[in-house]
Scaffold this active site. Structure first.
Site, short mmCIF file in Angstrom:
data_model
loop_
_atom_site.label_atom_id
_atom_site.label_comp_id
_atom_site.label_asym_id
_atom_site.label_seq_id
_atom_site.Cartn_x
_atom_site.Cartn_y
_atom_site.Cartn_z
N GLY A 35 -11.84 20.93 16.69
CA GLY A 35 -12.53 21.64 15.62
C GLY A 35 -13.94 21.11 15.50
N GLY A 38 -16.80 17.59 11.04
CA GLY A 38 -16.63 17.81 9.61
C GLY A 38 -15.49 18.75 9.26
CB SER A 39 -13.20 20.82 11.30
OG SER A 39 -12.73 19.86 12.24
CE LYS A 41 -12.84 16.95 15.57
NZ LYS A 41 -13.92 17.34 14.64
CB SER A 42 -11.18 11.83 12.02
OG SER A 42 -11.83 11.93 13.27
CB SER A 109 -12.21 18.75 22.91
OG SER A 109 -11.37 18.92 21.79
#
Length: 201
Positions: A35, A38-39, A41-42, A109
């Site tokens: 994504g 800032g989506s 993910k982490s 990615s």
């Protein structure tokens, strides 16, 4: 990329992947979070790892920023370097899956081809693509690292979503709404892992 020397051969381990999985009590698999920056993910991957750890699942989280401090510290952000970054991470993830771990990877990615490359390298049933779908405007408003601001000011080149393309997954195993609460997203992921017989209920 260097070619394999004909004298370099693969050695089978005396302990098999199946034996390692039996020891852990669950299957080895990669959850590949993708994504925009800032989506979430982490954040979601970290929350899922905590939830899995509490359930006794053996996990490891590979984060995009962290691997650039060591494994991929020599790489920049050109398309070629990004491809190599994902290739290296995919190989590390593959080894961890062979060790019987549930591996969570949080990487933008941006290109489908690289994600497909890792999927094929992992093999059938070992790669779960997790699309954290958060609108660009929301990601930019969050801007936890101040990167969007720099990109808009022309201080940061090849930034995904601004002057570098992000190719959204077309058939991700799970499509998450990045505007939902993290706890809701973690529950969705746990349900998927249980339904897929990767972890026990």
């Amino acid at each position: 990329m260097a070619q394999h020397d004909e004298n370099v051969v693969w050695h089978a381990h005396p302990v098999t992947q199946q034996q390692r999985e039996q020891h852990h009590g669950h299957r080895g698999v990669v959850l590949w979070f993708t994504g925009l920056s800032g989506s979430g993910k982490s954040t979601v991957a970290g929350a899922l790892e905590e939830a899995l750890h509490e359930r006794g699942v053996s996990t490891y989280l590979l984060d995009g920023d962290n691997v650039r401090h060591g494994l991929c510290s020599d790489l920049g952000f050109s398309d070629e370097d990004r491809k190599e970054n994902i290739r290296r991470v995919g190989e590390v993830a593959r080894l961890m899956v062979d060790a019987g771990l549930v591996v969570l990877t949080a990487f933008i990615s941006p290109h489908r081809a690289e994600r497909q490359m890792v999927r094929e390298r992992l093999g059938e049933g070992r790669f779960i693509e997790v699309f954290v779908d958060t609108p660009l405007a929301i990601c930019e408003a969050r801007d936890p690292k101040g990167l969007y601001k720099k990109a808009r000011a022309g201080e940061l080149r090849n930034f995904t979503g601004i002057d570098s393309v992000y190719e959204a997954p077309e058939k991700a195993e799970i499509h998450l709404d990045g505007e939902q609460l993290v706890t809701n997203l973690v529950h969705q992921l746990l349900d998927l892992l249980q339904q897929s017989d990767i972890i026990r209920s």
